[in-house]
Design a protein around this motif. Structure first.
Motif, short mmCIF file in Angstrom:
data_model
loop_
_atom_site.label_atom_id
_atom_site.label_comp_id
_atom_site.label_asym_id
_atom_site.label_seq_id
_atom_site.Cartn_x
_atom_site.Cartn_y
_atom_site.Cartn_z
N LYS A 259 63.93 10.46 94.95
CA LYS A 259 65.23 10.22 95.58
C LYS A 259 65.07 10.15 97.09
O LYS A 259 64.15 10.74 97.65
CB LYS A 259 66.21 11.35 95.22
CG LYS A 259 66.51 11.48 93.74
CD LYS A 259 67.48 12.66 93.54
CE LYS A 259 67.83 12.88 92.09
NZ LYS A 259 68.75 14.01 91.89
N PRO A 260 65.99 9.47 97.80
CA PRO A 260 67.15 8.73 97.26
C PRO A 260 66.77 7.27 96.98
O PRO A 260 65.94 6.70 97.65
CB PRO A 260 68.16 8.82 98.41
CG PRO A 260 67.30 8.81 99.65
CD PRO A 260 66.03 9.54 99.28
N TYR A 261 67.43 6.69 96.00
CA TYR A 261 67.22 5.28 95.68
C TYR A 261 68.47 4.73 95.00
O TYR A 261 69.29 5.48 94.49
CB TYR A 261 66.00 5.09 94.78
CG TYR A 261 66.12 5.75 93.41
CD1 TYR A 261 66.68 5.07 92.32
CD2 TYR A 261 65.67 7.06 93.21
CE1 TYR A 261 66.78 5.67 91.08
CE2 TYR A 261 65.77 7.67 91.97
CZ TYR A 261 66.33 6.97 90.91
OH TYR A 261 66.45 7.58 89.68
N LYS B 91 67.80 2.81 101.89
CA LYS B 91 67.25 3.56 100.77
C LYS B 91 66.32 2.64 99.98
O LYS B 91 66.39 1.42 100.11
CB LYS B 91 68.36 4.06 99.84
CG LYS B 91 69.28 5.10 100.45
CD LYS B 91 70.37 5.48 99.46
CE LYS B 91 71.35 6.46 100.09
NZ LYS B 91 72.46 6.78 99.16
N ASN C 126 59.61 -0.68 99.74
CA ASN C 126 60.92 -0.11 99.46
C ASN C 126 61.64 -0.81 98.31
O ASN C 126 62.75 -0.42 97.95
CB ASN C 126 61.81 -0.17 100.71
CG ASN C 126 61.34 0.80 101.79
OD1 ASN C 126 61.03 1.95 101.49
ND2 ASN C 126 61.25 0.32 103.02
#
Length: 296
Positions: A148-150, A191, A216
């Motif tokens: 996390k976070p995603y 994120k 990412n």
């Protein structure tokens, strides 16, 4: 011990609606025995719920249906609920031994949650909003989930024009449009993006990730639905076309952007959703800008 028989011989998202009903019954009648008749599309997933005592697979073919009928005919149920509304389920149920029978007819209600409230009222069970938390106490400890976070972009066949309902607006992106969308999204949310997909990974995703160098943006594919559920449950946002994943996000109160077609009344399914926002299908260039703008 009260015995309940529930027919849900369709898909996973449909079952997740019925799970609200099942949890409601178990909350007031913990010793009840609940049997669900499932399809090959949701059978394995339904078996992952301890709250359900027995899951029976309805196999295709006349003789398999006849075999199921005789299996169920040997038993006596207190309540039978044909929640899938299928003619085959109604036919089988008509000849079973059951004190109470309910055949779903969604056309009488503005939404599926309203029908559930009606069924519960007839069972003398009071509905409350905590019953919407149908995926509480699920154990994801043995399943890989990203750090996390995603957020999740669930990119399945519903984004591909030739693989979905042809009367729906075409939202299929070009490779360049997909690249622009995902890169703009990473900048907007700051994120990581986890891209998930359905049974088959669309070719455009394969092409994108063949040359993607952005750490990412990651792809997770070939997931069973329980694994997909766990990834959604730990995310901060789901972007997807309406489907079973939408019901998971709603059950976990995860923020979601639900892509729907204006030709269909999706509020029948989503009236009880929490943290919910919908966007209508349109050409991808306009669609992805609407998605980004909704994140302001």
């Amino acid at each position: 011990m009260n015995k309940y028989l529930i027919f849900r011989t369709d898909r996973i998202g449909d079952f997740l609606i019925s799970l609200i009903l099942i949890k409601s019954i178990k909350m007031v009648d913990a010793k009840s025995f609940i049997t669900v008749v499932a399809s090959d599309k949701n059978y394995e997933y339904i078996k992952s719920f301890n709250i359900i005592d027995e899951v029976i697979l309805l196999k295709g073919g006349f003789f398999n249906k006849l075999k199921l009928f005789f299996l169920l005919r040997k038993q006596s149920f207190d309540t039978t609920i044909v929640h899938d509304g299928k003619t085959r389920s109604k036919l089988i149920s008509s000849f079973l031994l059951s004190k109470n029978k309910y055949f779903s007819n969604i056309n009488k209600f503005s939404s599926y949650i309203d029908e559930i409230k009606y069924i519960l009222q007839n069972l003398k069970i009071t509905f409350n909003d905590s019953l919407l938390d149908i995926l509480n106490n699920r154990d994801y400890s043995k399943i890989y989930t990203p750090k996390k976070p995603y957020i999740i972009v669930h990119f399945d066949e519903k984004w591909i024009f030739d693989q979905y309902i042809k009367t729906y607006s075409n939202i299929e992106p070009s490779l360049k449009e997909l690249e622009t969308f995902l890169s703009s999204l990473t900048e907007k949310i700051n994120k990581k993006i986890v891209v998930t997909t359905g049974v088959k990974t669309p070719m455009i995703l394969k092409k994108f990730f063949e040359k993607n160098s952005d750490e990412n943006i990651n792809l997770l594919e070939n997931l069973n639905f329980f694994h997909l559920e766990s990834i959604i449950a730990n995310s901060s946002l789901l972007i997807s076309c309406h489907g079973a994943v939408s019901h998971v996000a709603a059950a976990k109160s995860i923020e979601q952007i639900d892509i729907i077609d204006k030709s269909y009344n999706y509020s029948k399914w989503s009236k009880h959703f929490r943290n919910y926002k919908s966007i209508e299908r349109k050409n991808f260039d306009s669609l992805y800008k609407d998605i980004l703008n909704s994140l302001l």
